[in-house]
Design a protein around this motif. Sequence first.
Motif, PDB file in Angstrom:
ATOM      1  N   MET A  39       0.840  -1.203   0.000  1.00 10.13           N
ATOM      2  CA  MET A  39       0.000   0.000   0.000  1.00 10.13           C
ATOM      3  C   MET A  39       0.875   1.253   0.000  1.00 10.13           C
ATOM      4  O   MET A  39       1.938   1.278   0.633  1.00 10.13           O
ATOM      5  CB  MET A  39      -0.913   0.002   1.224  1.00 10.13           C
ATOM      6  N   THR A  40       0.425   2.283  -0.710  1.00  9.81           N
ATOM      7  CA  THR A  40       1.235   3.482  -0.818  1.00  9.81           C
ATOM      8  C   THR A  40       1.436   4.179   0.528  1.00  9.81           C
ATOM      9  O   THR A  40       2.440   4.857   0.742  1.00  9.81           O
ATOM     10  CB  THR A  40       0.590   4.474  -1.798  1.00  9.81           C
ATOM     11  N   SER A  41       0.480   4.038   1.460  1.00 10.57           N
ATOM     12  CA  SER A  41       0.626   4.692   2.755  1.00 10.57           C
ATOM     13  C   SER A  41       1.750   4.078   3.583  1.00 10.57           C
ATOM     14  O   SER A  41       2.125   4.621   4.623  1.00 10.57           O
ATOM     15  CB  SER A  41      -0.686   4.636   3.539  1.00 10.57           C
ATOM     16  N   ASP A  42       2.305   2.945   3.123  1.00 10.72           N
ATOM     17  CA  ASP A  42       3.456   2.360   3.793  1.00 10.72           C
ATOM     18  C   ASP A  42       4.736   3.114   3.452  1.00 10.72           C
ATOM     19  O   ASP A  42       5.779   2.874   4.066  1.00 10.72           O
ATOM     20  CB  ASP A  42       3.620   0.885   3.391  1.00 10.72           C
ATOM     21  N   PHE A  43       4.678   4.003   2.463  1.00 10.63           N
ATOM     22  CA  PHE A  43       5.841   4.804   2.103  1.00 10.63           C
ATOM     23  C   PHE A  43       6.214   5.723   3.265  1.00 10.63           C
ATOM     24  O   PHE A  43       5.352   6.231   3.985  1.00 10.63           O
ATOM     25  CB  PHE A  43       5.539   5.658   0.872  1.00 10.63           C
ATOM     26  N   LEU A  44       7.519   5.953   3.408  1.00  9.02           N
ATOM     27  CA  LEU A  44       8.013   6.930   4.377  1.00  9.02           C
ATOM     28  C   LEU A  44       8.210   8.252   3.638  1.00  9.02           C
ATOM     29  O   LEU A  44       8.911   8.300   2.631  1.00  9.02           O
ATOM     30  CB  LEU A  44       9.334   6.461   4.988  1.00  9.02           C
ATOM     31  N   ILE A  45       7.591   9.309   4.130  1.00  6.97           N
ATOM     32  CA  ILE A  45       7.651  10.603   3.471  1.00  6.97           C
ATOM     33  C   ILE A  45       8.707  11.474   4.149  1.00  6.97           C
ATOM     34  O   ILE A  45       8.611  11.752   5.350  1.00  6.97           O
ATOM     35  CB  ILE A  45       6.282  11.312   3.505  1.00  6.97           C
ATOM     36  N   HIS A  46       9.695  11.902   3.388  1.00  6.28           N
ATOM     37  CA  HIS A  46      10.751  12.776   3.889  1.00  6.28           C
ATOM     38  C   HIS A  46      10.377  14.224   3.565  1.00  6.28           C
ATOM     39  O   HIS A  46      10.149  14.563   2.402  1.00  6.28           O
ATOM     40  CB  HIS A  46      12.093  12.422   3.247  1.00  6.28           C
ATOM     41  N   ILE A  47      10.314  15.052   4.583  1.00 10.49           N
ATOM     42  CA  ILE A  47       9.941  16.458   4.426  1.00 10.49           C
ATOM     43  C   ILE A  47      11.178  17.320   4.619  1.00 10.49           C
ATOM     44  O   ILE A  47      11.782  17.331   5.698  1.00 10.49           O
ATOM     45  CB  ILE A  47       8.862  16.865   5.455  1.00 10.49           C
ATOM     46  N   VAL A  48      11.563  18.051   3.579  1.00  9.57           N
ATOM     47  CA  VAL A  48      12.732  18.931   3.656  1.00  9.57           C
ATOM     48  C   VAL A  48      12.267  20.368   3.459  1.00  9.57           C
ATOM     49  O   VAL A  48      11.809  20.747   2.365  1.00  9.57           O
ATOM     50  CB  VAL A  48      13.790  18.567   2.599  1.00  9.57           C
ATOM     51  N   ASP A  49      12.362  21.153   4.509  1.00  9.29           N
ATOM     52  CA  ASP A  49      11.949  22.560   4.440  1.00  9.29           C
ATOM     53  C   ASP A  49      12.679  23.308   5.545  1.00  9.29           C
ATOM     54  O   ASP A  49      12.786  22.807   6.677  1.00  9.29           O
ATOM     55  CB  ASP A  49      10.431  22.690   4.618  1.00  9.29           C
ATOM     56  N   ASP A  50      13.187  24.509   5.241  1.00 11.02           N
ATOM     57  CA  ASP A  50      13.951  25.250   6.249  1.00 11.02           C
ATOM     58  C   ASP A  50      13.071  26.075   7.180  1.00 11.02           C
ATOM     59  O   ASP A  50      13.574  26.800   8.035  1.00 11.02           O
ATOM     60  CB  ASP A  50      15.018  26.132   5.590  1.00 11.02           C
ATOM     61  N   GLU A  51      11.742  25.972   7.039  1.00  8.90           N
ATOM     62  CA  GLU A  51      10.822  26.650   7.951  1.00  8.90           C
ATOM     63  C   GLU A  51      10.160  25.615   8.846  1.00  8.90           C
ATOM     64  O   GLU A  51       9.389  24.771   8.380  1.00  8.90           O
ATOM     65  CB  GLU A  51       9.771  27.426   7.161  1.00  8.90           C
ATOM     66  N   GLU A  52      10.458  25.695  10.149  1.00  6.96           N
ATOM     67  CA  GLU A  52       9.947  24.696  11.088  1.00  6.96           C
ATOM     68  C   GLU A  52       8.428  24.626  11.127  1.00  6.96           C
ATOM     69  O   GLU A  52       7.868  23.508  11.151  1.00  6.96           O
ATOM     70  CB  GLU A  52      10.491  24.959  12.491  1.00  6.96           C
ATOM     71  N   PRO A  53       7.687  25.745  11.113  1.00  9.31           N
ATOM     72  CA  PRO A  53       6.223  25.636  11.131  1.00  9.31           C
ATOM     73  C   PRO A  53       5.684  24.850   9.941  1.00  9.31           C
ATOM     74  O   PRO A  53       4.700  24.109  10.083  1.00  9.31           O
ATOM     75  CB  PRO A  53       5.767  27.100  11.089  1.00  9.31           C
ATOM     76  N   VAL A  54       6.310  25.012   8.786  1.00  8.79           N
ATOM     77  CA  VAL A  54       5.874  24.280   7.598  1.00  8.79           C
ATOM     78  C   VAL A  54       6.115  22.786   7.791  1.00  8.79           C
ATOM     79  O   VAL A  54       5.246  21.961   7.487  1.00  8.79           O
ATOM     80  CB  VAL A  54       6.601  24.788   6.342  1.00  8.79           C
ATOM     81  N   ARG A  55       7.289  22.450   8.300  1.00  7.98           N
ATOM     82  CA  ARG A  55       7.615  21.035   8.539  1.00  7.98           C
ATOM     83  C   ARG A  55       6.638  20.413   9.514  1.00  7.98           C
ATOM     84  O   ARG A  55       6.120  19.311   9.288  1.00  7.98           O
ATOM     85  CB  ARG A  55       9.045  20.895   9.085  1.00  7.98           C
ATOM     86  N   GLN A  56       6.380  21.111  10.602  1.00 10.35           N
ATOM     87  CA  GLN A  56       5.497  20.582  11.631  1.00 10.35           C
ATOM     88  C   GLN A  56       4.075  20.419  11.105  1.00 10.35           C
ATOM     89  O   GLN A  56       3.407  19.404  11.357  1.00 10.35           O
ATOM     90  CB  GLN A  56       5.506  21.512  12.858  1.00 10.35           C
ATOM     91  N   SER A  57       3.593  21.411  10.396  1.00 10.21           N
ATOM     92  CA  SER A  57       2.222  21.371   9.883  1.00 10.21           C
ATOM     93  C   SER A  57       2.040  20.222   8.895  1.00 10.21           C
ATOM     94  O   SER A  57       1.053  19.475   8.966  1.00 10.21           O
ATOM     95  CB  SER A  57       1.893  22.701   9.200  1.00 10.21           C
TER      96      SER A  57
END
Length: 208
Positions: A1-19
């Motif tokens: 299932m695609t939801s088994d994928f691990l999503i890597h989030i790269v962003d230099d703004e912490e609020p964006v990463r957290q949200s």
Amino acid sequence: MTSDFLIHIVDDEEPVRQSLSFLLAASGWRSRKYASAAEFLDTAENLEDSCLITDLRMSEMNGLDLLRRLRKNGNTLPVIVVTGHGDVLAAVEAMKAGASDFIEKPFSEEVILSTLKRVCAAAQEKSQVRQQRQAARDKLESLSARERQVLDGVVNGLPNKSIAHNLGLSPRTVEVYRATIMTKMQAHSLAELVRMAVEGSDHYAARD
């Protein structure tokens, strides 16, 4: 299932990463957060069954440079680039560099989730095709030189008598070779045998 994928989030703004991380978790996706492209490159481990969501504009290494670094190293994980309205041309460059898709800010939850699901599903399908091709190649490599010659005749649609004549064998010997080939290739039908031969070798690609 695609939801088994691990999503890597790269962003230099912490609020964006957290949200974004919170949104993904609420929708059943696993994720990891990175404050920079360099942190991702230094700490991310096995990238199989993974997808990268990266902001385009970041200090030091931007999202496009990150994407180019990954592709240069032969990594084919799907990449979604997040871009501002004024960065569409740069986003197009990202697509040319191998990005799977790009999303303009501000984006809705539905847009990011539907894009993520589509991109991961496409990557999963490609991975399954690669695995099938590799399995077919491995099985072809298990065949002897004579078995490959017989297989050539089978794939070309020749009857046993013609294959036997071309190879200087008896039809009965060709039958034995064909049975052995079916066993080694783990094929349950002639159609399946031909499909695996085509998948496993460019030698059997369609000819004009």
